[in-house]
Design a protein around this motif. Structure first.
Motif, short mmCIF file in Angstrom:
data_model
loop_
_atom_site.label_atom_id
_atom_site.label_comp_id
_atom_site.label_asym_id
_atom_site.label_seq_id
_atom_site.Cartn_x
_atom_site.Cartn_y
_atom_site.Cartn_z
N LEU A 29 48.83 38.56 33.72
CA LEU A 29 48.11 39.02 34.74
C LEU A 29 47.84 38.30 35.40
O LEU A 29 47.53 38.81 36.79
CB LEU A 29 46.56 38.46 32.76
CG LEU A 29 46.80 39.27 31.74
CD1 LEU A 29 46.47 38.83 30.71
CD2 LEU A 29 46.74 40.65 32.48
N ARG A 31 50.02 37.94 37.38
CA ARG A 31 51.04 38.40 38.67
C ARG A 31 50.16 40.06 38.35
O ARG A 31 50.34 39.71 39.87
CB ARG A 31 52.36 38.63 37.84
CG ARG A 31 53.23 39.41 38.86
CD ARG A 31 53.88 39.96 38.57
NE ARG A 31 54.34 41.35 37.25
CZ ARG A 31 54.39 42.36 37.45
NH1 ARG A 31 53.76 42.90 38.94
NH2 ARG A 31 53.34 43.22 36.69
N ARG A 32 49.84 40.07 38.15
CA ARG A 32 48.88 42.06 38.54
C ARG A 32 47.80 41.45 39.40
O ARG A 32 47.81 42.47 39.87
CB ARG A 32 48.77 42.24 36.65
CG ARG A 32 49.50 42.83 36.30
CD ARG A 32 48.78 43.51 34.65
NE ARG A 32 50.43 44.02 33.81
CZ ARG A 32 49.88 44.77 33.05
NH1 ARG A 32 48.90 45.18 32.70
NH2 ARG A 32 50.59 44.57 32.39
N HIS A 33 46.69 40.88 39.33
CA HIS A 33 45.53 41.21 40.04
C HIS A 33 45.80 39.35 41.29
O HIS A 33 45.21 39.25 41.47
CB HIS A 33 44.78 40.00 39.09
CG HIS A 33 44.62 40.85 37.76
ND1 HIS A 33 43.94 42.12 38.07
CD2 HIS A 33 44.60 41.20 36.72
CE1 HIS A 33 43.27 42.93 37.02
NE2 HIS A 33 44.50 42.21 35.90
N ASP A 34 47.05 39.01 41.14
CA ASP A 34 47.55 38.32 42.10
C ASP A 34 46.38 37.23 42.30
O ASP A 34 46.01 36.74 43.14
CB ASP A 34 47.21 38.29 43.55
CG ASP A 34 47.98 37.63 44.93
OD1 ASP A 34 49.14 37.39 44.65
OD2 ASP A 34 47.56 38.10 45.68
N TRP A 35 46.52 36.41 40.97
CA TRP A 35 45.56 35.74 40.56
C TRP A 35 46.38 34.18 40.85
O TRP A 35 47.48 34.20 40.20
CB TRP A 35 44.58 35.48 39.48
CG TRP A 35 43.61 36.28 39.87
CD1 TRP A 35 42.90 37.20 40.61
CD2 TRP A 35 43.08 37.00 38.17
NE1 TRP A 35 42.76 38.18 39.67
CE2 TRP A 35 42.09 38.29 39.02
CE3 TRP A 35 43.35 36.67 36.78
CZ2 TRP A 35 41.17 39.06 38.24
CZ3 TRP A 35 42.08 37.62 36.08
CH2 TRP A 35 41.06 38.40 36.17
N GLU A 49 37.93 34.44 37.20
CA GLU A 49 38.04 35.53 38.27
C GLU A 49 36.95 35.99 37.91
O GLU A 49 35.82 36.44 36.78
CB GLU A 49 39.04 36.33 38.36
CG GLU A 49 40.36 35.38 38.79
CD GLU A 49 40.14 34.74 40.42
OE1 GLU A 49 39.01 35.57 41.23
OE2 GLU A 49 40.25 33.70 40.92
N VAL A 51 35.53 40.12 37.26
CA VAL A 51 36.30 42.02 37.09
C VAL A 51 34.89 42.41 36.53
O VAL A 51 34.36 41.92 35.82
CB VAL A 51 37.49 41.26 35.51
CG1 VAL A 51 37.50 43.50 35.54
CG2 VAL A 51 38.22 40.79 36.38
N GLU A 170 43.73 43.43 29.65
CA GLU A 170 42.39 43.88 30.59
C GLU A 170 41.60 44.98 30.63
O GLU A 170 40.52 45.57 30.68
CB GLU A 170 43.69 44.58 32.02
CG GLU A 170 44.26 43.98 32.46
CD GLU A 170 45.41 44.44 33.28
OE1 GLU A 170 45.88 44.32 34.45
OE2 GLU A 170 46.15 45.78 32.63
N GLN A 174 36.98 45.39 30.11
CA GLN A 174 36.37 46.10 30.22
C GLN A 174 35.57 47.24 28.94
O GLN A 174 34.57 47.68 29.58
CB GLN A 174 37.05 47.48 31.29
CG GLN A 174 37.58 46.83 32.75
CD GLN A 174 38.31 47.88 33.40
OE1 GLN A 174 37.19 49.03 32.92
NE2 GLN A 174 39.82 47.38 33.78
#
Length: 186
Positions: A29, A31-35, A49, A51, A170, A174
């Motif tokens: 997660l 890596r995917r969001h560059d957090w 973060e 979302v 993810e 949502q």
């Protein structure tokens, strides 16, 4: 606000072991969001973060598996996160490698990290995302098995399950958890 806690053991020695698949999902997660995670006062590495207008906390307790509740509880108390907004990701011996399962609540099933979280939160009513690691073959003690890396044969299935688990996380960011369960518990 939601908290997604991936369980594992800190340190290079445990980095790629079966017991650390919860950490691996959090890393995916990130890596995917560059957090970027940081060390904090909750005995863990975390990131906060937003979302779709909702704050999301990703947590990797650094207390060692058996004491995971000592990280999860202070974080949820500090941010006033109710147990209905907590999901814990962890390894499960009763699922084959590569499979995932989401649950609304449940017991610890012999998993000491979950036992610690139940003890510290005082409830079994938090969400779970279990990642299959399979059972040891032969007479290998479970403790040795969970602290070993995945075999080359298992690695591809496990990588898929980590990606699928990140997809489920993810989705929960949502939509309601029952919808996520219906989508990912195949």
């Amino acid at each position: 606000m939601k908290c997604i806690a991936g369980l594992g053991n800190p340190g290079k020695k445990y980095d790629k072991t079966r017991h650390n698949v919860g950490f691996m999902v959090i890393d995916e997660l990130l890596r995917r969001h560059d957090w970027k995670e940081k060390k904090d006062k909750f005995s863990g590495k975390s990131v906060v973060e937003t979302v779709n207008g909702e704050k999301i906390i990703l947590l990797k307790p650094q207390t060692y598996m058996n004491l995971s509740g000592e990280s999860v509880r202070p974080l949820t108390d500090f941010y006033h996160i109710g147990v209905e907004d907590v999901m814990v990701i962890y390894d499960d011996l009763d699922l084959p490698a590569g499979k995932i399962r989401l649950r609304q609540k449940g017991g610890h099933g012999g998993h000491n990290g979950i036992r610690s979280i139940i003890d510290h939160l005082g409830t079994k009513e938090f969400k779970r995302l279990r990642i299959g690691i399979g059972r040891p073959e032969n007479a290998m003690p479970v403790v040795d098995y969970v602290l070993r890396p995945f075999s080359k044969d298992e690695k591809m299935d496990v990588d898929k399950s980590i990606s699928l688990a990140a997809d489920a996380c993810e989705a929960w960011m949502q939509k309601p958890f029952p919808e996520v369960m219906n989508e990912f518990n195949c």
